[in-house]
Design a protein around this motif. Structure first.
Motif, PDB file in Angstrom:
ATOM      1  N   SER A 107      37.004  51.126  43.697  1.00 33.22           N
ATOM      2  CA  SER A 107      37.861  49.939  43.957  1.00 33.22           C
ATOM      3  C   SER A 107      38.480  49.518  42.432  1.00 33.22           C
ATOM      4  O   SER A 107      39.692  49.478  42.338  1.00 33.22           O
ATOM      5  CB  SER A 107      37.196  48.740  44.427  1.00 33.22           C
ATOM      6  OG  SER A 107      38.010  47.523  44.267  1.00 33.22           O
ATOM      7  N   GLN A 108      37.716  49.785  41.481  1.00 38.63           N
ATOM      8  CA  GLN A 108      37.988  49.082  40.203  1.00 38.63           C
ATOM      9  C   GLN A 108      38.917  50.346  39.544  1.00 38.63           C
ATOM     10  O   GLN A 108      40.302  49.846  39.109  1.00 38.63           O
ATOM     11  CB  GLN A 108      36.967  49.081  39.293  1.00 38.63           C
ATOM     12  CG  GLN A 108      37.390  48.480  38.053  1.00 38.63           C
ATOM     13  CD  GLN A 108      38.005  46.998  38.031  1.00 38.63           C
ATOM     14  OE1 GLN A 108      37.475  46.433  39.028  1.00 38.63           O
ATOM     15  NE2 GLN A 108      38.733  46.710  37.325  1.00 38.63           N
ATOM     16  N   ILE A 109      38.802  51.463  39.758  1.00 34.41           N
ATOM     17  CA  ILE A 109      39.648  52.587  39.338  1.00 34.41           C
ATOM     18  C   ILE A 109      40.922  52.363  39.974  1.00 34.41           C
ATOM     19  O   ILE A 109      41.922  53.092  39.413  1.00 34.41           O
ATOM     20  CB  ILE A 109      38.945  53.868  39.091  1.00 34.41           C
ATOM     21  CG1 ILE A 109      39.706  54.845  38.082  1.00 34.41           C
ATOM     22  CG2 ILE A 109      38.726  54.675  40.495  1.00 34.41           C
ATOM     23  CD1 ILE A 109      39.095  56.086  37.812  1.00 34.41           C
ATOM     24  N   VAL A 110      40.731  52.477  41.194  1.00 34.57           N
ATOM     25  CA  VAL A 110      42.240  52.606  42.042  1.00 34.57           C
ATOM     26  C   VAL A 110      43.162  51.509  41.416  1.00 34.57           C
ATOM     27  O   VAL A 110      44.403  51.559  41.172  1.00 34.57           O
ATOM     28  CB  VAL A 110      41.887  52.295  43.639  1.00 34.57           C
ATOM     29  CG1 VAL A 110      43.197  51.864  44.317  1.00 34.57           C
ATOM     30  CG2 VAL A 110      40.951  53.565  44.156  1.00 34.57           C
ATOM     31  N   GLN A 111      42.606  50.100  41.477  1.00 36.92           N
ATOM     32  CA  GLN A 111      43.300  48.813  40.957  1.00 36.92           C
ATOM     33  C   GLN A 111      43.728  49.073  39.464  1.00 36.92           C
ATOM     34  O   GLN A 111      45.079  48.724  39.123  1.00 36.92           O
ATOM     35  CB  GLN A 111      42.567  47.542  41.296  1.00 36.92           C
ATOM     36  CG  GLN A 111      42.320  47.505  42.874  1.00 36.92           C
ATOM     37  CD  GLN A 111      43.621  47.479  43.530  1.00 36.92           C
ATOM     38  OE1 GLN A 111      44.708  47.057  43.104  1.00 36.92           O
ATOM     39  NE2 GLN A 111      43.395  47.812  44.963  1.00 36.92           N
TER      40      GLN A 111
END
Ligand code: TYD
Length: 206
Positions: A72-76
């Motif tokens: 989730s963090q790397i996508v955003q």
């Protein structure tokens, strides 16, 4: 364009991802390389927890959620902005790793893993996924040859890695328009040639 590389440990996917990046950079194509789990401060901290051999008590459900949190963090933070800025993004592992490792490998519910992937990525799917397919036996040989300290996932059994390999092949069969399955036992230059054959026409289209 969003490209991912998948395969069991020691399938050679990182080598191939890097070869592709070098080629694109030589052509002045803006490109960003990221790896999962990791790629941001938060995701790298989660990676350390996931791969630490001391964390042998980790429950499979916890493992699944941590991979998703890192994703989730790397996508955003990284992947979406990089795509919006016009980069080709090349990601070493992504949603299919969770389907293969936590779904097929650990035996967690595949529907749930898919739903969590959708949530973690806000449904951002790769345009193209290269699956480097090698036998678990060859993977084990390569692991021994490397000789470096193995992480929490790598010390798992041969059966675990065999389930993951079969799982990957099923995923690829279900989405033939996205997946390109390559024999990871071919010479590295030959694999790169096959990858380039798929990527180049897409580049020209954009
Ligand atoms: P990787 O970075 O490929 O390992 P290495 O740098 O040692 O080649 O991936 C780390 C491990 O995490 C690998 O064993 C696969 C596993 N993994 C999952 O189980 N689920 C996931 O969703 C992801 C992204 C990785």
């Amino acid at each position: 364009m969003f490209i991912t590389f998948e395969g069991i440990d020691f399938s050679g996917k990182t080598t191939q991802a890097k070869k592709l990046i070098r080629r694109l950079q030589n052509m002045q194509v803006p490109v960003m390389y990221v790896r999962e789990p990791g790629g941001t401060k938060i995701s790298e901290a989660i990676r350390d927890i996931l791969l630490d051999r001391k964390n042998l008590e980790m429950h499979a459900n916890t493992e699944l959620l941590l991979y998703m949190a890192a994703r989730s963090q790397i996508v955003q933070e990284i992947i979406k902005p990089a795509l919006q800025a016009g980069n080709v993004v090349i990601c070493d592992r992504y949603i299919d790793s969770s389907m293969a490792y936590q779904g097929y490998g650990r035996g967690l519910d595949l529907v749930l893993v898919r739903q969590l992937n959708d949530f973690a990525t806000t449904q951002l799917k790769p345009d193209m996924t290269f699956l480097l397919d090698i036998s678990p036996d060859l993977a084990a040989q390569r692991r021994q040859r490397k000789g470096r300290q193995q992480d929490r996932m790598e010390i798992e059994t041969r059966e675990f890695h065999a389930r993951i390999r079969d799982g990957y092949l099923k995923l690829a069969e279900a989405e033939p328009q996205r997946f390109v399955v390559l024999n990871g036992e071919l010479a590295s230059e030959e694999i790169h040639r096959l990858i380039w054959q798929k990527v180049e026409p897409q580049l020209n289209q954009r």
